[in-house]
Design a protein around this motif. Structure first.
Motif, mmCIF file in Angstrom:
data_model
loop_
_atom_site.group_PDB
_atom_site.id
_atom_site.type_symbol
_atom_site.label_atom_id
_atom_site.label_comp_id
_atom_site.label_asym_id
_atom_site.label_seq_id
_atom_site.Cartn_x
_atom_site.Cartn_y
_atom_site.Cartn_z
ATOM 1 N N SER A 169 1.754 -8.137 4.574
ATOM 2 C CA SER A 169 2.861 -7.244 4.897
ATOM 3 C C SER A 169 2.435 -5.794 4.706
ATOM 4 O O SER A 169 1.998 -5.411 3.615
ATOM 5 C CB SER A 169 4.057 -7.556 3.990
ATOM 6 N N LEU A 170 2.589 -4.984 5.750
ATOM 7 C CA LEU A 170 2.250 -3.567 5.686
ATOM 8 C C LEU A 170 3.527 -2.735 5.625
ATOM 9 O O LEU A 170 4.444 -2.921 6.439
ATOM 10 C CB LEU A 170 1.421 -3.149 6.902
ATOM 11 N N VAL A 171 3.593 -1.829 4.657
ATOM 12 C CA VAL A 171 4.727 -0.918 4.503
ATOM 13 C C VAL A 171 4.181 0.495 4.317
ATOM 14 O O VAL A 171 2.968 0.707 4.275
ATOM 15 C CB VAL A 171 5.615 -1.325 3.308
ATOM 16 N N ARG A 172 5.095 1.465 4.188
ATOM 17 C CA ARG A 172 4.633 2.859 4.115
ATOM 18 C C ARG A 172 5.080 3.574 2.851
ATOM 19 O O ARG A 172 5.113 4.802 2.816
ATOM 20 C CB ARG A 172 5.094 3.614 5.359
ATOM 21 N N SER A 173 5.406 2.833 1.806
ATOM 22 C CA SER A 173 5.738 3.470 0.534
ATOM 23 C C SER A 173 5.554 2.471 -0.592
ATOM 24 O O SER A 173 5.663 1.245 -0.390
ATOM 25 C CB SER A 173 7.174 3.989 0.535
ATOM 26 N N ALA A 174 5.290 2.985 -1.781
ATOM 27 C CA ALA A 174 5.125 2.129 -2.952
ATOM 28 C C ALA A 174 6.430 1.417 -3.287
ATOM 29 O O ALA A 174 6.429 0.262 -3.736
ATOM 30 C CB ALA A 174 4.647 2.969 -4.135
ATOM 31 N N GLU A 175 7.570 2.099 -3.052
ATOM 32 C CA GLU A 175 8.867 1.506 -3.339
ATOM 33 C C GLU A 175 9.117 0.280 -2.453
ATOM 34 O O GLU A 175 9.587 -0.755 -2.923
ATOM 35 C CB GLU A 175 9.989 2.522 -3.130
ATOM 36 N N SER A 176 8.785 0.426 -1.163
ATOM 37 C CA SER A 176 8.964 -0.699 -0.238
ATOM 38 C C SER A 176 8.039 -1.852 -0.597
ATOM 39 O O SER A 176 8.426 -3.027 -0.503
ATOM 40 C CB SER A 176 8.692 -0.245 1.197
ATOM 41 N N ALA A 177 6.827 -1.523 -1.018
ATOM 42 C CA ALA A 177 5.879 -2.556 -1.409
ATOM 43 C C ALA A 177 6.403 -3.350 -2.602
ATOM 44 O O ALA A 177 6.356 -4.591 -2.621
ATOM 45 C CB ALA A 177 4.526 -1.927 -1.741
ATOM 46 N N LYS A 178 6.922 -2.648 -3.598
ATOM 47 C CA LYS A 178 7.441 -3.325 -4.787
ATOM 48 C C LYS A 178 8.642 -4.201 -4.444
ATOM 49 O O LYS A 178 8.778 -5.329 -4.951
ATOM 50 C CB LYS A 178 7.832 -2.309 -5.856
ATOM 51 N N ALA A 179 9.520 -3.691 -3.570
ATOM 52 C CA ALA A 179 10.702 -4.462 -3.189
ATOM 53 C C ALA A 179 10.306 -5.776 -2.517
ATOM 54 O O ALA A 179 10.884 -6.832 -2.797
ATOM 55 C CB ALA A 179 11.592 -3.640 -2.259
#
Length: 325
Positions: A169-179
Motif C-alpha cells: 500500500s502506497l500513501v503520501r503521509s506518515a499519518e495515513s501509513a499509520k492508519a
C-alpha cells in the motif's frame, strides 16, 4: 419529499442545493425506497462536476448508492416486501428522502450488517472485488496500489488478505501509513519519505510485484510502473490528481508492461447474473460475519449536502461521509 438538486454542473460546494421534489412512483418492476443512509463517492462528485462517464440531464438529483427500506412495490414485483432493509447501487437520484430502483438491483440484508456498512456494500466493495478478480493473481503474489488509504485501497487490502494475496500500500503521509497499519495492512510505504523505494524492497523481500493499481494519475502512475516486475500490468482505476498519466516509455518497452483501464460500471454490465450473485454473496457474507466493516466518519442532513461534499474531499479522512434524510 426533500432532495438534493443540481441545476448546473460545477463545484459541489457551489451547485448542491436542497429542495422539494415530487414523490416518485414505482413503475413496472421497480420499488420505492425510503433513504436511511447514502455515502458520497468520488464518482458522485465527478458527476456533479460534469466530468464523469455518465452525465445526467439537468436539473438532477445526485447519488448512486444507499441503504434504505422498501416503501412501495411497483407492478410485477415479487419476492420483496415493504419494510425490507436493502442495499442498492448503480442507481440515480439516491440523495433524496425517497428514490426508485429496479427490483433486480436491490439486495436484502440481514440485521447483523450495520447501516454504515450496508450503505457502502455494493459500489466500491463490488468494484474492488471485480478488480481483484481481473488482476488474476494467485495466493502468495504481490500487488500494489497507491492512494491506499482511500476506500478502494482499504477494501483491496481486506479482500486480498481473504485470498492470500499480498498488498503493498502506497500513501503520501506518515499519518495515513499509520492508519492503514492500524487497520491490519501488512506492507505500507509513505512515498513522501526519503528512500521509500528501498523500503519497498525490504517489505516485499524483493519478491516481484506483478500488478499495480493507479488511482492518482500524473507522475504517481510512473512510480508504480517503476515497481512492476517484467510482464506486469498497470491498471488505471482513477485520477485523483486530475492529471493525465505521465509514463516513461522505457519500462513499458523493456519490461513488456501492459497498461489498461478498469471501470466498475462497465465491468458490471459484462458480468453474468450468476457471477454477480456469487460476488455479492461473498460480500454480504463477509459483512455479516464482521470480516468486512465499512465505517462512516460523519453524517450530514440532505440540506447540508454542499458542506458534506467539502468534508468528503478534505484530506485526512479515515472513512466515508454520508447523507441521511
Amino acid at each position: 419529499m426533500r432532495a438534493v438538486v443540481i441545476d448546473s454542473f460545477g463545484e459541489p460546494k457551489d451547485v448542491l442545493t436542497a429542495g422539494e421534489r415530487p414523490m416518485p412512483e414505482p413503475g413496472e418492476g421497480q420499488v420505492r425506497i425510503a433513504l436511511i443512509l447514502a455515502p458520497i463517492h468520488n464518482h458522485d462528485l465527478a458527476t456533479i462536476r460534469g466530468v464523469y462517464g455518465y452525465k445526467p440531464a439537468l436539473p438532477a438529483i445526485p447519488g448512486t448508492e444507499a441503504v434504505g427500506r422498501i416503501d412501495a412495490l411497483g407492478p410485477g414485483v415479487s419476492g420483496l416486501e415493504v419494510g425490507q432493509r436493502v442495499s442498492v447501487s448503480g442507481i440515480h437520484e439516491a440523495w433524496a428522502e425517497f428514490f426508485l430502483a429496479k427490483a433486480t438491483q436491490v439486495v436484502p440484508l440481514p440485521d447483523s450488517i450495520p447501516d454504515e456498512t450496508a450503505a457502502q456494500l455494493m459500489a466500491m466493495p463490488l468494484s474492488s472485488l471485480m478488480l481483484l478478480e481481473d488482476l488474476n493473481v494467485a495466493a502468495g503474489e504481490w500487488i500494489t496500489i497507491n492512494a491506499a488509504n482511500g476506500a478502494v485501497g482499504r477494501l483491496l487490502n481486506v479482500l486480498a488478505r481473504q485470498r492470500g494475496v499480498h498488498v503493498l500500500s502506497l500513501v503520501r503521509s506518515a499519518e495515513s501509513a499509520k492508519a492503514l497499519q492500524d487497520q491490519g495492512a501488512e506492507a505500507v510505504v509513505d512515498t513522501g519519505s526519503e528512500g521509500w523505494q528501498q523500503q519497498v524492497a525490504e517489505l516485499t523481500g524483493g519478491a516481484p510485484i506483478v500488478r499495480a493499481v493507479d488511482q492518482v494519475g500524473g507522475s504517481a502512475a510512473n512510480d508504480l510502473l517503476s515497481l512492476l516486475a517484467p510482464s506486469g500490468e498497470l491498471i488505471s482505476f482513477g485520477a485523483l490528481s486530475g492529471k493525465p498519466l505521465i509514463i516513461d516509455p522505457g519500462p513499458i518497452i523493456f519490461k513488456q508492461a501492459v497498461i489498461k483501464g478498469f471501470w466498475g460500471s462497465k465491468r458490471a454490465e459484462q458480468t453474468s447474473r450468476e457471477d454477480m450473485r456469487r460476488l455479492i454473496t461473498e460480500l454480504v457474507t463477509m459483512a455479516a460475519t464482521g470480516a468486512l466493516t465499512l465505517e462512516v466518519e460523519e453524517t450530514y442532513a440532505l440540506d447540508s449536502a454542499a458542506e458534506a461534499a467539502v468534508a468528503s474531499e478534505t484530506p485526512g479522512r479515515s472513512a466515508k461521509i454520508a447523507l441521511k434524510p
